[in-house]
Design a protein around this motif. Structure first.
Motif, short mmCIF file in Angstrom:
data_model
loop_
_atom_site.label_atom_id
_atom_site.label_comp_id
_atom_site.label_asym_id
_atom_site.label_seq_id
_atom_site.Cartn_x
_atom_site.Cartn_y
_atom_site.Cartn_z
N LYS A 188 11.35 9.96 8.23
CA LYS A 188 10.01 10.32 7.72
C LYS A 188 9.67 11.78 8.00
O LYS A 188 8.72 12.30 7.47
CB LYS A 188 8.96 9.42 8.37
CG LYS A 188 9.10 7.95 7.98
CD LYS A 188 7.84 7.21 8.37
CE LYS A 188 8.13 5.94 9.12
NZ LYS A 188 6.98 5.31 9.72
N ARG A 214 15.39 6.00 5.88
CA ARG A 214 14.90 7.33 5.53
C ARG A 214 14.15 7.95 6.71
O ARG A 214 13.30 7.29 7.32
CB ARG A 214 13.96 7.21 4.32
CG ARG A 214 13.61 8.54 3.66
CD ARG A 214 12.59 8.33 2.56
NE ARG A 214 11.29 7.90 3.08
CZ ARG A 214 10.36 8.72 3.56
NH1 ARG A 214 10.58 10.03 3.59
NH2 ARG A 214 9.21 8.25 4.02
N GLU A 248 13.47 16.17 6.59
CA GLU A 248 12.43 15.22 6.16
C GLU A 248 12.94 14.53 4.88
O GLU A 248 13.46 15.20 3.98
CB GLU A 248 11.12 15.97 5.88
CG GLU A 248 10.01 15.00 5.53
CD GLU A 248 8.67 15.70 5.32
OE1 GLU A 248 8.57 16.92 5.54
OE2 GLU A 248 7.73 15.00 4.90
N ASN A 249 12.82 13.21 4.82
CA ASN A 249 13.26 12.39 3.68
C ASN A 249 14.78 12.22 3.57
O ASN A 249 15.25 11.61 2.61
CB ASN A 249 12.74 12.93 2.33
CG ASN A 249 11.26 12.74 2.22
OD1 ASN A 249 10.72 11.74 2.74
ND2 ASN A 249 10.58 13.67 1.59
#
Ligand code: AVI
Length: 316
Positions: free
Chosen positions: A252, A250, A270-271
């Motif tokens: 960050k 993932r 993001e994510n």
């Protein structure tokens, strides 16, 4: 296409699709081999000890299930042999019982093949051993050239890293090469609760995390990428209903990664995650489904004491 060109193409394809995907096939460079060896020693990674218990304590049942004729020689072929830790118990008993056989470990990693050959030659100086380097999916046909009877080992739940359709094709491909009556010993991790399976893929010491992140390091080293490893994290998932452990990397933060050998930038939200691995868990029904269109049948099933793991002996 050269090995690295295939890697480059697969990385380009996988990172260009949504959701992003990289094959766990590429975990196993020298560093990845070593990290996997360490994973197998983690207390949370129950798979190794469960199957080791079967190999140590039910060796006679395994050999009995092969239905071998002692007067006839045979070839014991191990697909994805790794370090041979479990197989050595089987080899010892076969040698002690005076079976005549040749051991043929097959592994994609030259490094692993070298180690297993050294280890087995040290342990059993009289053992006839002939390693074969290659991806077992592709070298399979070459393993069946001699007309000696064969026993195939495919243990460690390595099948679980294949999608069901690929696994069914692979089992079918093995079956097509086998002669009637020959056996395939297939070691499979069984479906069980999340509190046992999930920690096996997120050990407290962080070895599985490093194993997963090593894939990005490999892309940096071999394809000239600039992944900032510290801005990705290992994300394991498992539910008993689905029975498949999945690993992701993932991002960050929102970021851009450049891969020099592709002369291309890849955007990460993001994510956003990259799916890197599946580790399927099984039961009799799932296995029956996978072998339904092959000529294989389950002839024996051996379990460890906790019923975590099964070694199935399949007969053609
Ligand atoms: C090689 N294979 C069966 C291992 C598994 O359990 O799927 C690879 C692994 N991935 C994370 N931990 C171990």
């Amino acid at each position: 296409m050269t090995k690295n060109n295939t890697f480059l193409k697969d990385v380009n394809d996988g990172l260009s699709q949504y959701p992003k995907y990289l094959s766990s096939h590429y975990f196993y460079d020298k560093n990845g081999d070593e990290l996997f060896r360490q994973i197998m020693e983690m207390p949370e990674y129950y798979l190794t000890n469960s199957e080791l218990e079967i190999f140590k304590e039910q060796t006679d049942s395994i050999i009995g299930s092969f239905g071998l004729d002692k007067s006839q020689g045979f070839e014991l072929i191990e697909l994805g042999a790794g370090d041979g830790e479990k197989t050595q118990h089987l080899l010892k008993r076969l040698i002690d019982e005076d079976f005549k056989f040749k051991f043929i470990p097959v592994d994609i990693s030259n490094n692993s093949l070298h180690q297993i050959t050294e280890r087995m030659t040290d342990l059993f100086p009289t053992l006839e051993i002939e390693g074969k380097q290659g991806d077992y999916f592709y070298v399979l046909d070459e393993l069946f050239i001699s007309d000696k009877p064969k026993v195939i080992l495919f243990i460690g739940s390595n099948l679980g890293n294949m999608a069901d359709e690929t696994a069914a094709n692979f089992l079918n491909k093995i079956a097509i090469n086998m002669k009637p009556g020959e056996k395939l010993l297939l070691g499979l991790d069984l479906i069980k609760s999340q509190d046992i399976v999930l920690p096996a893929y997120s050990d407290a010491a962080g070895i599985t995390r490093d194993f997963n992140l090593n894939l990005l390091k490999r892309i940096n080293n071999e394809l000239g990428a600039d992944f900032d490893i510290s801005s990705f994290e290992h994300q394991p998932e498992y539910t008993e209903e689905e029975g498949i452990a999945k690993s992701f990397l993932r991002s960050k933060k929102k970021q851009t990664v450049y891969i020099k050998d592709l002369e291309k930038f890849f955007e990460f939200a993001e994510n956003e995650s990259i799916h890197t691995e599946i580790s399927r868990k099984y039961n009799d029904e799932i296995l029956q489904r996978l072998i339904a269109t092959s000529d294989l049948e389950i002839s024996t099933k051996l379990l460890d004491r906790k019923n975590y793991f099964a070694d199935y002996i399949l007969i053609k």
